[in-house]
Design a protein around this motif. Structure first.
Motif, PDB file in Angstrom:
ATOM      1  N   THR A  47      13.077   3.295  -5.552  1.00 35.28           N
ATOM      2  CA  THR A  47      12.847   3.384  -4.261  1.00 35.28           C
ATOM      3  C   THR A  47      13.893   2.915  -3.429  1.00 35.28           C
ATOM      4  O   THR A  47      14.015   3.312  -2.234  1.00 35.28           O
ATOM      5  N   ASN A  99       5.109   2.405  -1.506  1.00 38.07           N
ATOM      6  CA  ASN A  99       4.481   3.410  -2.333  1.00 38.07           C
ATOM      7  C   ASN A  99       2.979   3.123  -2.562  1.00 38.07           C
ATOM      8  O   ASN A  99       2.257   3.980  -3.158  1.00 38.07           O
ATOM      9  N   VAL A 112      10.496   7.941  -2.860  1.00 37.35           N
ATOM     10  CA  VAL A 112       9.054   7.279  -2.674  1.00 37.35           C
ATOM     11  C   VAL A 112       7.868   8.173  -3.192  1.00 37.35           C
ATOM     12  O   VAL A 112       8.075   9.410  -3.125  1.00 37.35           O
ATOM     13  N   THR A 113       6.707   7.662  -3.498  1.00 42.35           N
ATOM     14  CA  THR A 113       5.641   8.394  -4.076  1.00 42.35           C
ATOM     15  C   THR A 113       5.238   9.566  -2.876  1.00 42.35           C
ATOM     16  O   THR A 113       4.542  10.560  -3.460  1.00 42.35           O
TER      17      THR A 113
END
Length: 424
Positions: free
Chosen positions: A228, A324, A246-247
């Protein structure tokens, strides 16, 4: 079945590959959604080490579909080398189970040349620690709308035309800014053509493959690279990678809806490491740091560079949770801390005379923070054979419980060694 996203919560090298390998067993498809071969996932199965750079970690599980999404930048030479090494191990790396999105951008030889030429002109204090693998320049071409996409490999005339166009500006830079010889477009074309021909059978529609897997009730596992705090927007800019780690990028980088992302697992190393330049508030320059580096075998899987080591930084982790939204934590390399009499956790920073719980948003602000620590007792026991929570020493459990309290996220997975089986 719920789809899963696995992401790194620190500066990369958290052990994502091992966790992905474990979760792949119950997944029907594994998708790599960003980054390039600047990332390396080290897996240990039955004592044998396997390092992957591009192909998703699920390839070690027979019958699993492995997909490379549009958010990845793919070096065709590295990809083919990886195919050959896996084939030598007896693994099926046919187009029946491996797919590359036609939208995936391709790292060309001139991208690597730009990367190394640019970094070599900087003073040591200005270097960002790039791996020199052409990742950034390839993403630049993507945004500049002059990039080569994997689908272009199926059209030789278009491929040569796009190479010529991409080199018009770059050759001016090579000659007049970097002092290197201009690159011949035809020579580049001839260099990549054999690899292009090998890649064409692997081209496909990754979005449709994900959709079909879900329609059949299969679980899709989304695998990120780096961490991240190397995110191009949210990391320690400019000491970051060239993509969004990031997700949220799991959806856009693979071609599916954010609604398809259910379970989100943050991979957290039990301490903190970083490779290359950039601020690192909890970095250690003492015997404890040397202990972590040596015992943890902290060398980059891709570069071989020694990793900088330090105490667990909850400010960094807290920011990762905010960005996230993990549903659980996977703590890796807990065994490395065995033998340390005391453990420290950074719970906050002092910055400009104030106590802060999150990283400063200003560029390079983390270079000017002072970590605030709390101290916990360590343990001497060897925990590499632990199979459950109850097998851990009380102080190890207290350490994990404190991480839960400070992050607000439950610890769902614990890794106590490099092998696939050393996880519960």
């Amino acid at each position: 079945m719920a789809n899963i996203v696995v992401f790194g919560s620190q500066w990369g090298d958290e052990g994502k590959g091992k966790i992905v390998d474990m979760l792949a067993e119950k997944s029907s498809a594994i998708v790599r959604f960003q980054g390039g071969n600047n990332a390396g996932h080290t897996l240990v199965v039955n004592g044998e080490q396997c390092i992957l750079h591009l192909i998703p970690s699920g390839v070690l599980h027979p019958g699993k579909k492995c997909l490379i999404g549009n958010g990845v930048v793919l070096d065709p030479i590295v990809f083919c080398e990886e195919l050959d090494k896996l084939a030598e191990k007896g693994l099926d790396v046919s187009a029946n189970r491996l797919m590359i999105s036609k939208k995936t951008h391709v790292i060309m030889p001139y991208h690597c040349l730009v990367d190394s030429a640019r970094e070599s002109t900087k003073s040591d204090s200005k270097k960002i620690g790039t791996t020199g693998r052409g990742i950034g320049p390839c993403y630049e071409d993507k945004m500049h709308r002059c990039g080569i996409r994997a689908g272009d490999f199926a059209n030789k005339e278009l491929l040569l035309e796009k190479i010529e166009k991409a080199l018009e500006e770059k050759n001016v830079l090579f000659k007049h800014l970097y002092g290197v010889e201009p690159v011949d477009a035809k020579a580049i074309y001839e260099q990549v053509l054999p690899y292009a021909e090998r890649l064409v059978p692997y081209l496909g529609d990754v979005s449709s493959a994900i959709q079909k897997a879900n329609e059949k009730g299969g679980q899709v596992l989304f695998e990120g690279a780096q961490g991240t705090h190397l995110d191009i927007d949210h990391g320690t800019y400019p000491f970051v990678t060239s993509s969004n780690t990031v997700t949220a990028n799991a959806a856009s980088g693979s071609g599916c809806s954010p609604r398809d992302l259910d379970r989100i697992i943050a991979i957290v190393k039990a301490y903190t490491t970083r490779v290359g330049g950039g601020p690192f508030p909890t970095e250690l320059f003492d015997a404890d740091g040397d202990y972590m580096q040596t015992k943890g075998g902290e060398f980059g899987a891709t570069t071989g560079r020694k990793r900088r080591c330090g105490w667990l930084d909850m400010v960094v982790l807290r920011e990762s949770v905010r960005l996230n939204g993990p549903t659980e934590l996977a703590i890796t390399k807990l065994d490395v801390l065995s033998g340390l009499k005391e453990l420290k956790i950074c719970t906050a920073y002092k910055y400009n005379g104030e106590l802060v719980d999150y990283p400063p948003q200003e560029q390079n602000g983390m270079a000017y923070v002072e970590p605030v620590y709390e101290t916990l007792p360590g343990w001497d026991e060897d925990i590499t054979d632990a199979k459950s929570w109850d097998d851990l020493p009380l102080t190890a459990r207290k350490y994990l419980e404190r991480i839960q309290e400070l992050s607000g996220v439950t610890v769902g997975i614990v890794s106590v060694g490099p092998d696939r089986e050393q996880t519960f």
